[in-house]
Design a protein around this motif. Sequence first.
Motif, PDB file in Angstrom:
ATOM      1  N   ALA A 213       0.829  -1.207   0.000  1.00  0.00           N
ATOM      2  CA  ALA A 213       0.000   0.000   0.000  1.00  0.00           C
ATOM      3  C   ALA A 213       0.861   1.254   0.000  1.00  0.00           C
ATOM      4  O   ALA A 213       1.792   1.386   0.805  1.00  0.00           O
ATOM      5  CB  ALA A 213      -0.913  -0.003   1.211  1.00  0.00           C
TER       6      ALA A 213
ATOM      7  N   ARG B 286       0.261   5.020   0.817  1.00  0.00           N
ATOM      8  CA  ARG B 286      -0.804   5.717   1.530  1.00  0.00           C
ATOM      9  C   ARG B 286      -0.647   7.235   1.512  1.00  0.00           C
ATOM     10  O   ARG B 286       0.425   7.773   1.201  1.00  0.00           O
ATOM     11  CB  ARG B 286      -0.868   5.212   2.981  1.00  0.00           C
ATOM     12  CG  ARG B 286      -1.135   3.719   3.074  1.00  0.00           C
ATOM     13  CD  ARG B 286      -1.240   3.236   4.511  1.00  0.00           C
ATOM     14  NE  ARG B 286      -1.500   1.808   4.580  1.00  0.00           N
ATOM     15  CZ  ARG B 286      -2.692   1.242   4.463  1.00  0.00           C
ATOM     16  NH1 ARG B 286      -3.763   2.007   4.299  1.00  0.00           N
ATOM     17  NH2 ARG B 286      -2.838  -0.061   4.543  1.00  0.00           N
ATOM     18  N   SER B 287      -1.736   7.902   1.892  1.00  0.00           N
ATOM     19  CA  SER B 287      -1.742   9.370   1.915  1.00  0.00           C
ATOM     20  C   SER B 287      -1.024   9.937   3.126  1.00  0.00           C
ATOM     21  O   SER B 287      -0.761  11.133   3.192  1.00  0.00           O
ATOM     22  CB  SER B 287      -3.178   9.887   1.882  1.00  0.00           C
ATOM     23  OG  SER B 287      -3.908   9.394   2.989  1.00  0.00           O
TER      24      SER B 287
ATOM     25  N   ALA C 276      -5.145   4.083   1.108  1.00  0.00           N
ATOM     26  CA  ALA C 276      -4.166   3.590   0.140  1.00  0.00           C
ATOM     27  C   ALA C 276      -4.575   4.057  -1.253  1.00  0.00           C
ATOM     28  O   ALA C 276      -5.634   3.682  -1.749  1.00  0.00           O
ATOM     29  CB  ALA C 276      -4.077   2.073   0.194  1.00  0.00           C
TER      30      ALA C 276
END
Length: 402
Positions: A99, A101-102, A110
């Motif tokens: 993932a 992710r932010s 994700a």
Amino acid sequence: MKKRLLALLLILVLLIPAGVASAATRYRVNTSSLKVRMMPSESAQVLASYRLDFVLTVQSTSDGWSYVKFTTGKEGYVQTKFISKATAGTAWITNDDTAMRSGPGGDFVAYAKLARGRKVSVLSWGSKYSYISAGDLGTGYVVNDLLSRKKVAASGNASKNMSTSGGDYDAWVLNAGYRKVNLRSGASTSAPIIASYSTGTKVRVIEHTSKWDLIEVDGNTGYMMTKYLCTSQPAPTNILPVITNPPTGNYTAYVVSSNRKAVNMRKGPGNYSVIASVPYGAEVTVLKHDTKWDKISYGGKTGYMENKFLQLSVPAGGTAAPTTQPTAKPAFQPYSATIYSANGKSVNVHYKPDKSTSNVHGMGDNGRLEVGTTVQVIGLTGYWAEIEYGGKTGFVLQEYLR
């Protein structure tokens, strides 16, 4: 000619303020929780807080404070000692479906799933999460355990973009409960709150996913839950009608509320104890009309209700049939809120809904919570809110919550 150019360049260099850093220089948060303030002072209002490994750029530095901008778009002042210059490099993804992710944590959304063996550019090596660029899939945070500094053989699987659709369109905030909707620094309900917006606020969607949208509103960039956004402008929230010219003597009125929930009938005209919770649309008898509080009769009991919750006609969805017994008060639905104070100072948390009681031992700093702290509201009592934080409960005035 060359000497003149060199002299001119030297003058230009000397004119650059000593505290200004390169906008391209990246830094990362080196503490568990970094407060972002409006001004370079520990007493200044807290705008947000960011966790370990969040990446930022430094715009200027002076007297132990830096003016910075985070990858979320949030700007403000932070203490320079709590940020470290980022180290860049190259890495390879070690597992399929890794993932990206932010934010630096598993609770952030994700945006992409990266395949084993994909080569990425590390923009900032972190202690737990690193900030990377994955080419056409954009930038984001990946847990360090899934990054290798040595080349990893590709699995043959493809990396995947997890966004459900593109962005770059207008939307409006829509919350049927009429409570303001939080804009957060990350795609998580535990991420710091940047601001809160009412139904009807126009926003610009930058990126859309199934649960969280990255949006821009009022100069702020952050994340809002997709379920609170719609692509057509909602009708304005109606202001509850107030009875300004009541009939003479006793008269019939009906209970109304913007969220269609029950309204409290109190023992006196103010923050008195609750006698009954009167359902939306219920018929009551007004015994005395005043500027703010009306004396009413309902279910065999007499008490007071703010007249902004009363109207002369049966409301839509209401019923004119009187109820002989008051309806039980509906169960309170807990929600998250953020500690706030106009002067930026920490807020007292009391054992009881009374300023004269002592602060809750072991909560925050001797029973005081810093501005920007996220708490769980588990009940409301008059002007007070009962909150839960760090496994302890206490009371704060509702004016100190956002």
